[in-house]
Design an enzyme around this catalytic site. Sequence first.
Site, PDB file in Angstrom:
ATOM      1  N   ALA A  66      -6.882   8.676  19.739  1.00 39.30           N
ATOM      2  CA  ALA A  66      -5.560   8.282  19.257  1.00 39.30           C
ATOM      3  C   ALA A  66      -5.452   6.773  19.445  1.00 39.30           C
ATOM      4  CB  ALA A  66      -4.492   8.989  20.078  1.00 39.30           C
ATOM      5  N   GLY A 112      -8.755  11.858  21.007  1.00 38.16           N
ATOM      6  CA  GLY A 112      -8.291  12.477  19.757  1.00 38.16           C
ATOM      7  C   GLY A 112      -9.399  12.611  18.710  1.00 38.16           C
ATOM      8  N   GLU A 115     -11.168  15.687  19.677  1.00 34.57           N
ATOM      9  CA  GLU A 115     -10.209  16.766  19.404  1.00 34.57           C
ATOM     10  C   GLU A 115     -10.159  17.074  17.904  1.00 34.57           C
ATOM     11  OE1 GLU A 115      -7.231  14.591  21.807  1.00 34.57           O
ATOM     12  OE2 GLU A 115      -6.837  16.524  22.753  1.00 34.57           O
ATOM     13  N   GLU A 135      -9.228  10.618  28.349  1.00 34.47           N
ATOM     14  CA  GLU A 135      -7.794  10.322  28.502  1.00 34.47           C
ATOM     15  C   GLU A 135      -7.393  10.024  29.940  1.00 34.47           C
ATOM     16  OE1 GLU A 135      -9.031  12.590  26.449  1.00 34.47           O
ATOM     17  OE2 GLU A 135      -7.882  12.666  24.598  1.00 34.47           O
TER      18      GLU A 135
HETATM   19  N1  CAA Z   1      -7.067   2.875  20.090  1.00 38.51           N
HETATM   20  C1  CAA Z   1      -6.837   1.637  19.624  1.00 38.51           C
HETATM   21  N2  CAA Z   1      -7.807   0.730  19.454  1.00 38.51           N
HETATM   22  C2  CAA Z   1      -9.062   1.097  19.790  1.00 38.51           C
HETATM   23  C3  CAA Z   1      -9.377   2.380  20.288  1.00 38.51           C
HETATM   24  C4  CAA Z   1      -8.306   3.294  20.433  1.00 38.51           C
HETATM   25  N3  CAA Z   1      -8.489   4.555  20.856  1.00 38.51           N
HETATM   26  N4  CAA Z   1     -10.700   2.438  20.551  1.00 38.51           N
HETATM   27  C5  CAA Z   1     -11.210   1.236  20.216  1.00 38.51           C
HETATM   28  N5  CAA Z   1     -10.220   0.433  19.750  1.00 38.51           N
HETATM   29  C6  CAA Z   1     -10.332  -0.952  19.281  1.00 38.51           C
HETATM   30  C7  CAA Z   1     -10.531  -1.904  20.455  1.00 38.51           C
HETATM   31  O1  CAA Z   1      -9.283  -2.224  21.066  1.00 38.51           O
HETATM   32  C8  CAA Z   1     -11.189  -3.077  19.753  1.00 38.51           C
HETATM   33  O2  CAA Z   1     -10.190  -3.798  19.076  1.00 38.51           O
HETATM   34  P1  CAA Z   1     -10.165  -5.438  19.208  1.00 38.51           P
HETATM   35  O3  CAA Z   1     -11.455  -5.851  18.554  1.00 38.51           O
HETATM   36  O4  CAA Z   1      -8.941  -5.785  18.416  1.00 38.51           O
HETATM   37  O5  CAA Z   1     -10.113  -5.758  20.666  1.00 38.51           O
HETATM   38  C9  CAA Z   1     -12.050  -2.413  18.685  1.00 38.51           C
HETATM   39  O6  CAA Z   1     -11.529  -1.094  18.503  1.00 38.51           O
HETATM   40  C10 CAA Z   1     -13.515  -2.262  19.103  1.00 38.51           C
HETATM   41  O7  CAA Z   1     -13.559  -1.586  20.354  1.00 38.51           O
HETATM   42  P2  CAA Z   1     -14.278  -2.191  21.665  1.00 38.51           P
HETATM   43  O8  CAA Z   1     -14.310  -3.668  21.619  1.00 38.51           O
HETATM   44  O9  CAA Z   1     -13.641  -1.546  22.854  1.00 38.51           O
HETATM   45  O10 CAA Z   1     -15.757  -1.614  21.422  1.00 38.51           O
HETATM   46  P3  CAA Z   1     -16.857  -1.316  22.529  1.00 38.51           P
HETATM   47  O11 CAA Z   1     -18.136  -1.111  21.799  1.00 38.51           O
HETATM   48  O12 CAA Z   1     -16.821  -2.327  23.626  1.00 38.51           O
HETATM   49  O13 CAA Z   1     -16.395   0.102  23.184  1.00 38.51           O
HETATM   50  C11 CAA Z   1     -15.525   2.330  23.113  1.00 38.51           C
HETATM   51  C12 CAA Z   1     -16.351   1.251  22.392  1.00 38.51           C
HETATM   52  C13 CAA Z   1     -16.278   2.807  24.371  1.00 38.51           C
HETATM   53  C14 CAA Z   1     -15.359   3.499  22.156  1.00 38.51           C
HETATM   54  C15 CAA Z   1     -14.144   1.728  23.543  1.00 38.51           C
HETATM   55  O14 CAA Z   1     -13.552   1.138  22.384  1.00 38.51           O
HETATM   56  C16 CAA Z   1     -13.163   2.711  24.104  1.00 38.51           C
HETATM   57  O15 CAA Z   1     -13.290   3.113  25.245  1.00 38.51           O
HETATM   58  N6  CAA Z   1     -12.142   3.115  23.299  1.00 38.51           N
HETATM   59  C17 CAA Z   1     -11.088   3.933  23.759  1.00 38.51           C
HETATM   60  C18 CAA Z   1     -11.528   5.385  23.890  1.00 38.51           C
HETATM   61  C19 CAA Z   1     -10.392   6.224  24.430  1.00 38.51           C
HETATM   62  O16 CAA Z   1      -9.911   6.029  25.527  1.00 38.51           O
HETATM   63  N7  CAA Z   1      -9.951   7.220  23.623  1.00 38.51           N
HETATM   64  C20 CAA Z   1      -8.876   8.099  23.998  1.00 38.51           C
HETATM   65  C21 CAA Z   1      -7.596   7.585  23.415  1.00 38.51           C
HETATM   66  S1  CAA Z   1      -6.161   8.440  24.036  1.00 38.51           S
HETATM   67  C22 CAA Z   1      -6.060   9.867  23.136  1.00 38.51           C
HETATM   68  O17 CAA Z   1      -6.890  10.135  22.266  1.00 38.51           O
HETATM   69  C23 CAA Z   1      -4.847  10.707  23.471  1.00 38.51           C
HETATM   70  C24 CAA Z   1      -4.837  12.069  22.887  1.00 38.51           C
HETATM   71  O18 CAA Z   1      -5.617  12.933  23.256  1.00 38.51           O
HETATM   72  C25 CAA Z   1      -3.806  12.405  21.934  1.00 38.51           C
END
Ligand code: CAA
Length: 259
Positions: A66, A112, A115, A135
């Site tokens: 998400a 998500g 999911e 999460e």
């Molecule tokens: N939401 C918003 N933006 C996201 C994102 C997310 N879930 N995942 C990645 N991005 C964005 C980053 O903020 C970044 O944007 P900027 O360039 O503007 O800074 C861009 O995508 C590239 O990501 P990274 O620079 O972080 O890339 P990386 O290669 O260093 O890492 C990754 C990759 C490990 C996937 C890392 O991006 C990450 O950990 N992402 C988040 C994963 C996460 O926590 N997902 C769960 C979300 S909560 C959820 O899903 C709730 C639910 O169940 C309903």
Amino acid sequence: MAYQNLTSEIKENILYVTINREKALNALNKDTLAELADVIAFANKTEQVRGVILTGAGEKAFVAGADIKEFSDYNGKQGEDLAKGGHDLVFNAIENSSKPFIAAINGFALGGGLELAMACHMRIASDQAKLGLPEVTLGLIPGYGGTQRLTQLVGKGKAIEMITTANMVTASEAEKIGLVNYVVPQADLISKAEEIMNAIKQRAPLAISAAIKSVVAAVKNSDGYATEIEEFGKCFETADFKEGVTAFIEKRKANFSGK
Ligand code: CAA
């Protein structure tokens, strides 16, 4: 409908849907979810569509979750509404669809994103894919069905391990624990999904729908989803959630207080 966050096209009775927010690793913001809801409804009502292959744009991510930036200031009620809307319009809509959905997991499938893949009826992963429900690193729990569908697919012990450690699994580990049906080289991902879809296309469409409905019914008789929605909402009231998302946005390690 012209989409801003998806591409979709029908070829030989298969609807190909690609989530197309590559710069944000295809994260699911509200607009993307609304477009997904629309394309799912289109697939259901369009006779020409016999099945859907869902993937993410680029080679890095299927969907990285998400959109964290969009919900970073939510309270409990907003969190609960976010989960409920997602369940109703997208995740349950896919699972309850009369047409088979295959997730072609082309990279990270996190939160998500995993999911979404788990709501699909089958999953094929690229050998580059990484899957997980991280999460709790944000002070949250999975809110789009993850606590329920991961448990159904891999069993309680492994689901609790994956959710509480937030550790990702590789594609081959995912295949071993039953989380994905097949692992193939990235270049063969769509053709493997097509091979399965082409076999299904030879069979009786109404029987396919009935089979999907019956299999899905086998894993539906619980109120676990309601529990998840409520608990997801409560997480938004915690200090750890504020700290988790702030740390993510500030690109630093979270320092949780347990409050
Ligand atoms: N939401 C918003 N933006 C996201 C994102 C997310 N879930 N995942 C990645 N991005 C964005 C980053 O903020 C970044 O944007 P900027 O360039 O503007 O800074 C861009 O995508 C590239 O990501 P990274 O620079 O972080 O890339 P990386 O290669 O260093 O890492 C990754 C990759 C490990 C996937 C890392 O991006 C990450 O950990 N992402 C988040 C994963 C996460 O926590 N997902 C769960 C979300 S909560 C959820 O899903 C709730 C639910 O169940 C309903």
